[in-house]
Design a protein around this motif. Structure first.
Motif, short mmCIF file in Angstrom:
data_model
loop_
_atom_site.label_atom_id
_atom_site.label_comp_id
_atom_site.label_asym_id
_atom_site.label_seq_id
_atom_site.Cartn_x
_atom_site.Cartn_y
_atom_site.Cartn_z
N TYR A 1 52.15 38.96 42.91
CA TYR A 1 51.57 39.31 44.22
C TYR A 1 50.76 40.60 44.14
O TYR A 1 49.63 40.67 44.61
N GLN A 2 51.35 41.63 43.53
CA GLN A 2 50.68 42.93 43.46
C GLN A 2 49.40 42.84 42.62
O GLN A 2 48.38 43.44 42.96
N THR A 3 49.46 42.11 41.52
CA THR A 3 48.28 41.95 40.66
C THR A 3 47.15 41.24 41.39
O THR A 3 45.99 41.65 41.33
N MET A 4 47.48 40.15 42.09
CA MET A 4 46.46 39.41 42.83
C MET A 4 45.95 40.21 44.02
O MET A 4 44.76 40.14 44.36
N LYS A 5 46.79 40.97 44.64
CA LYS A 5 46.37 41.81 45.77
C LYS A 5 45.32 42.83 45.31
O LYS A 5 44.28 43.01 45.97
N VAL A 6 45.59 43.49 44.20
CA VAL A 6 44.62 44.45 43.66
C VAL A 6 43.31 43.75 43.30
O VAL A 6 42.22 44.25 43.57
N GLY A 7 43.43 42.56 42.71
CA GLY A 7 42.23 41.81 42.35
C GLY A 7 41.40 41.44 43.56
O GLY A 7 40.16 41.57 43.56
N PHE A 8 42.04 41.00 44.63
CA PHE A 8 41.31 40.63 45.85
C PHE A 8 40.68 41.84 46.53
O PHE A 8 39.59 41.75 47.10
N LEU A 9 41.38 42.99 46.49
CA LEU A 9 40.86 44.18 47.14
C LEU A 9 39.63 44.75 46.44
O LEU A 9 38.85 45.49 47.05
N THR A 10 39.45 44.43 45.17
CA THR A 10 38.29 44.94 44.43
C THR A 10 37.03 44.10 44.66
O THR A 10 35.95 44.49 44.23
N ILE A 11 37.18 42.96 45.31
CA ILE A 11 36.02 42.09 45.57
C ILE A 11 35.16 42.69 46.68
O ILE A 11 35.68 43.14 47.72
N ASP A 12 33.88 42.70 46.47
CA ASP A 12 32.94 43.21 47.47
C ASP A 12 33.02 42.35 48.73
O ASP A 12 32.72 41.15 48.70
N LYS A 13 33.40 42.96 49.83
CA LYS A 13 33.58 42.21 51.08
C LYS A 13 32.26 41.63 51.59
O LYS A 13 32.27 40.63 52.32
N SER A 14 31.15 42.26 51.21
CA SER A 14 29.86 41.76 51.69
C SER A 14 29.57 40.37 51.14
O SER A 14 28.91 39.56 51.79
N LEU A 15 30.07 40.08 49.93
CA LEU A 15 29.86 38.75 49.35
C LEU A 15 30.63 37.69 50.14
O LEU A 15 30.13 36.60 50.39
N VAL A 16 31.84 38.05 50.54
CA VAL A 16 32.65 37.12 51.33
C VAL A 16 32.02 36.89 52.69
O VAL A 16 31.93 35.75 53.17
N GLU A 17 31.56 37.98 53.31
CA GLU A 17 30.94 37.86 54.63
C GLU A 17 29.65 37.06 54.57
O GLU A 17 29.33 36.29 55.48
N ALA A 18 28.90 37.23 53.47
CA ALA A 18 27.64 36.48 53.30
C ALA A 18 27.92 34.98 53.19
O ALA A 18 27.21 34.15 53.75
N ALA A 19 28.98 34.64 52.45
CA ALA A 19 29.35 33.24 52.30
C ALA A 19 29.78 32.64 53.64
O ALA A 19 29.42 31.50 53.97
N ARG A 20 30.52 33.40 54.41
CA ARG A 20 30.95 32.92 55.73
C ARG A 20 29.75 32.75 56.66
O ARG A 20 29.68 31.79 57.43
#
Length: 220
Positions: free
Chosen positions: A107-126
């Motif tokens: 959980y902690q490893t995946m949480k850190v991995g997700f937090l490092t993703i640029d949120k603008s890329l996710v928002e652009a996809a949405r």
């Protein structure tokens, strides 16, 4: 030592570890993705519960699981009614114990991995019309692939080395629930040092090769 003594604990350990690491990777990804994308009251308390198996003694975790899943619990009774066998003292119990103790690391490893993703890329996809499942499949997981690999390896390694919780919940039944860590304990306790060394060398060598392979993959 012959193969009849050596192989059953090794085979069971590998089977439990592979099964547990797959399950805990799926659960850890879902939990980490939800917790990094949502804000709600009591979030810190939930995360504290998630991390408890990392700091509690494995025997304590095993005892809690034994009470929660034993024949006197409604979960244990329901499982036995459905499958005509108890959860405890089975290889399923070993998998459950491994999943619980490995979950905090995954959980902690995946949480850190997700937090490092640029949120603008996710928002652009949405904004382009992608739903949450598509965002996860085409954006989040590909960008977090190194964290995913690390989480899987950590989950596998933690499952492979689990002893206390497994002993409490699954017991140490040769050919049925006896994993390598419990077999080593019994071998040392009974004075069979050579047998304990053989299992230890096998686990160390396997873990070394796994970490070496993972390190090379991370460098690519």
């Amino acid at each position: 030592m012959n193969g009849n003594e050596l192989l059953p604990p090794l085979w069971l350990s590998l089977k439990v570890s592979v099964t547990a690491s797959i399950l805990v990777a799926i659960i850890g990804i879902i939990a980490a993705h939800f917790m990094t994308r949502r804000a709600f009251r009591g979030k810190s308390a939930v995360e504290t519960v998630f991390m408890l198996p990392l700091v509690l003694p494995p025997t304590v975790v095993g005892f809690i699981l034994l009470v929660a899943l034993g024949r006197r619990s409604w979960i244990g009774r329901s499982y036995e009614w459905l499958f005509n066998q108890p959860i405890v003292f089975s290889w399923t119990a070993a998998v459950i114990a491994a999943v619980i103790v490995a979950f905090p690391l995954v959980y902690q490893t995946m949480k850190v991995g997700f937090l490092t993703i640029d949120k603008s890329l996710v928002e652009a996809a949405r904004s382009a019309g992608a739903d949450e499942r598509q965002v996860m499949r085409y954006i989040t997981l590909p960008l977090a692939k190194h964290s995913l690999l690390t989480a899987f390896v950590l989950g596998f390694a933690r499952s492979l080395g689990e002893f206390g919780a497994t002993l409490m919940l699954a017991g140490n039944i040769p050919g049925k629930t006896q994993t390598v860590p419990t077999a080593i304990y019994v071998a040392v306790d009974s004075g069979h040092t050579a047998m304990a060394w053989t299992w230890t060398i096998c686990i160390v060598l396997f873990s070394f090769l796994l970490l070496l392979f993972t390190g090379r993959k991370m460098e690519q």
